[in-house]
Scaffold this active site. Structure first.
Site, PDB file in Angstrom:
ATOM      1  CD1 TRP A  37      -2.137  -2.089   2.079  1.00 43.58           C
ATOM      2  CD2 TRP A  37      -2.932  -1.376   0.117  1.00 43.58           C
ATOM      3  NE1 TRP A  37      -3.151  -2.937   1.699  1.00 43.58           N
ATOM      4  CE2 TRP A  37      -3.656  -2.530   0.503  1.00 43.58           C
ATOM      5  CE3 TRP A  37      -3.262  -0.749  -1.090  1.00 43.58           C
ATOM      6  CZ2 TRP A  37      -4.683  -3.067  -0.280  1.00 43.58           C
ATOM      7  CZ3 TRP A  37      -4.282  -1.292  -1.868  1.00 43.58           C
ATOM      8  CH2 TRP A  37      -4.973  -2.430  -1.463  1.00 43.58           C
ATOM      9  CG  ASP A  59      -3.157   4.208   3.990  1.00 42.81           C
ATOM     10  OD1 ASP A  59      -4.185   4.083   4.676  1.00 42.81           O
ATOM     11  OD2 ASP A  59      -2.873   3.448   3.035  1.00 42.81           O
ATOM     12  CE  LYS A 107      -8.695  -2.930   4.122  1.00 40.71           C
ATOM     13  NZ  LYS A 107      -7.629  -2.096   3.580  1.00 40.71           N
TER      14      LYS A 107
HETATM   15  C1  PLP Z   1      -7.009  -1.778   2.213  1.00 40.21           C
HETATM   16  C2  PLP Z   1      -5.977  -0.735   2.254  1.00 40.21           C
HETATM   17  C3  PLP Z   1      -5.870   0.246   1.246  1.00 40.21           C
HETATM   18  C4  PLP Z   1      -6.758   0.256   0.037  1.00 40.21           C
HETATM   19  O1  PLP Z   1      -8.007   0.676   0.360  1.00 40.21           O
HETATM   20  P1  PLP Z   1      -9.152   0.867  -0.747  1.00 40.21           P
HETATM   21  O2  PLP Z   1     -10.213   1.582   0.023  1.00 40.21           O
HETATM   22  O3  PLP Z   1      -9.546  -0.490  -1.207  1.00 40.21           O
HETATM   23  O4  PLP Z   1      -8.610   1.691  -1.861  1.00 40.21           O
HETATM   24  C5  PLP Z   1      -4.913   1.209   1.390  1.00 40.21           C
HETATM   25  N1  PLP Z   1      -4.077   1.230   2.444  1.00 40.21           N
HETATM   26  C6  PLP Z   1      -4.151   0.317   3.433  1.00 40.21           C
HETATM   27  C7  PLP Z   1      -3.210   0.399   4.586  1.00 40.21           C
HETATM   28  C8  PLP Z   1      -5.095  -0.697   3.360  1.00 40.21           C
HETATM   29  O5  PLP Z   1      -5.174  -1.613   4.342  1.00 40.21           O
END
Ligand code: PLP
Length: 357
Positions: free
Chosen positions: A100, A167, A191
């Site tokens: 990511w 993020d 998540k």
């Molecule tokens: C799942 C995830 C993403 C991607 O998320 P989307 O909403 O599917 O674009 C990005 N960063 C992390 C740390 C993730 O766990």
């Protein structure tokens, strides 16, 4: 249907009360006689949901004055692009802690000059790099606080000479965050904060509008800050579920109470992984995530992997298959996952050991 123990990595388990309240709203939104699916997002009742949701984010994370929370489409993946478009003027530095993080860096490189100050790719991202230097001449330093696939986590806000952008898709709302260190915190809701279909962004309003490039309306955070996330039709159902999830979290005692529960769940499972002769953890111990716990069969016992999968499935475990790039198993212990779920997984691991030791 027996009760399942859901360890899905995302979309993930959500509190039952949030699901039940949403079902009710899908039938009848706030006694209006209209389904949540059919209400206008311009009705007063909907404004109240948006206001409540924003207020809960601010309250739960102690978000200081000068920051705004916006709800957006496009997931965390669109935030990779949007964050760099809005904050990268000259240069940006990234910490490459997984796939990511790498994707975030790649999007920034399409926007301007961006580079990784350190990477843990050499050991399949099983640790968080240390001892790197954050350059002082960059616009921001981007981190991925929890690496969902590898089970590593930056568990404290780091000191940085430049503003941070993070993020926090997979560990938001599991610990206190010093928001004032960040220009931006973003993530997909699915998540820990809610269902798929909505992303959150906590932005420092003063830090916006400093780049010289043209920002398309929808990709400019100011559009969404100014219009309170209602510039266009928001993902109504996803936001509703997120709001119910935040209400549940507040009712449970808020972030500190949640953190204590999350730490205990993670400690329980890591203790079993370290004790059980059939399994080993894959993440460096000092960097272990409290959200995603990754483990594989111990050396010499790899042949038991499929059998344990079957064994655990037979005991109602769902979603423990590891990501294909790590293999083995991953149990995601997001907020709605309970100590009982973890205890059930530990019991299954212990029984399995008795059969095979
Ligand atoms: C799942 C995830 C993403 C991607 O998320 P989307 O909403 O599917 O674009 C990005 N960063 C992390 C740390 C993730 O766990």
């Amino acid at each position: 249907m027996g009760k399942k123990h859901v360890f899905n990595a995302g979309p993930c388990l959500l509190p039952q009360v949030a699901i039940d309240n949403t079902i009710e709203a899908l039938r009848d939104f706030k006694g209006t006689g209209v389904s949540l699916l059919s209400i206008s997002h311009r009705t007063k009742g909907w404004d109240e949901v948006m206001d409540e949701c924003r207020a809960l984010w601010k309250e739960l994370l102690c978000i200081p004055e000068g920051y705004e929370v916006v709800f957006l489409g496009g997931g965390a993946s669109l935030q990779f692009l949007m964050s760099s478009m809005n904050f990268l003027e000259k240069k940006a530095a990234y910490l490459e802690t997984g796939v990511w993080a790498k994707k975030a860096l790649k999007e920034a490189q399409g926007v301007g000059e961006a580079f990784a100050v350190a990477s843990s790719a050499d050991k399949n991202y099983s640790y968080i790099p240390k001892g790197y230097v954050i350059p002082k001449d960059v616009d921001y330093f981007h981190i991925t606080t929890n690496n969902t696939i590898y089970g590593t986590e930056i568990r404290e806000d780091i000191d940085s000479p430049v503003p941070l952008i993070a993020d926090m898709s997979s560990d938001i709302l599991s610990r206190r965050v010093d928001v004032s260190k960040y220009n931006l915190i973003y993530g997909g809701a699915q998540k820990n904060a809610g269902p798929a279909g909505v992303a959150f962004a906590i932005v420092k309003v003063d830090a916006l509008g400093k780049v010289s490039r043209h920002l398309p309306t929808m990709l400019d955070y100011r559009t969404h800050v100014d219009k309170l996330s209602m510039f266009n039709t928001p993902p109504v159902v996803s936001i509703y579920v997120m709001n119910e999830t935040l209400k549940w979290l507040k009712g449970l005692g808020g972030i500190d109470a949640m953190h204590a529960i999350d730490v205990k769940k993670a400690e329980t499972l890591y203790a079993e992984i370290d004790r059980n002769s059939l399994f080993i953890g894959t993440a460096a111990k000092e960097d272990r995530s409290i959200m995603n716990v990754c483990f594989v069969m111990a050396p010499g016992r790899e042949d038991l992997q499929d059998e344990f999968m079957k064994f655990a499935t037979g005991r109602d475990m769902v979603g423990i298959k590891g990501h294909r790039s790590v293999g083995g198993f991953r149990a995601s212990l997001y907020n709605a996952c309970t100590q009982e779920d973890v205890d059930a997984l530990v019991a299954a691991m212990q029984e399995f050991e008795k059969l095979h030791a």
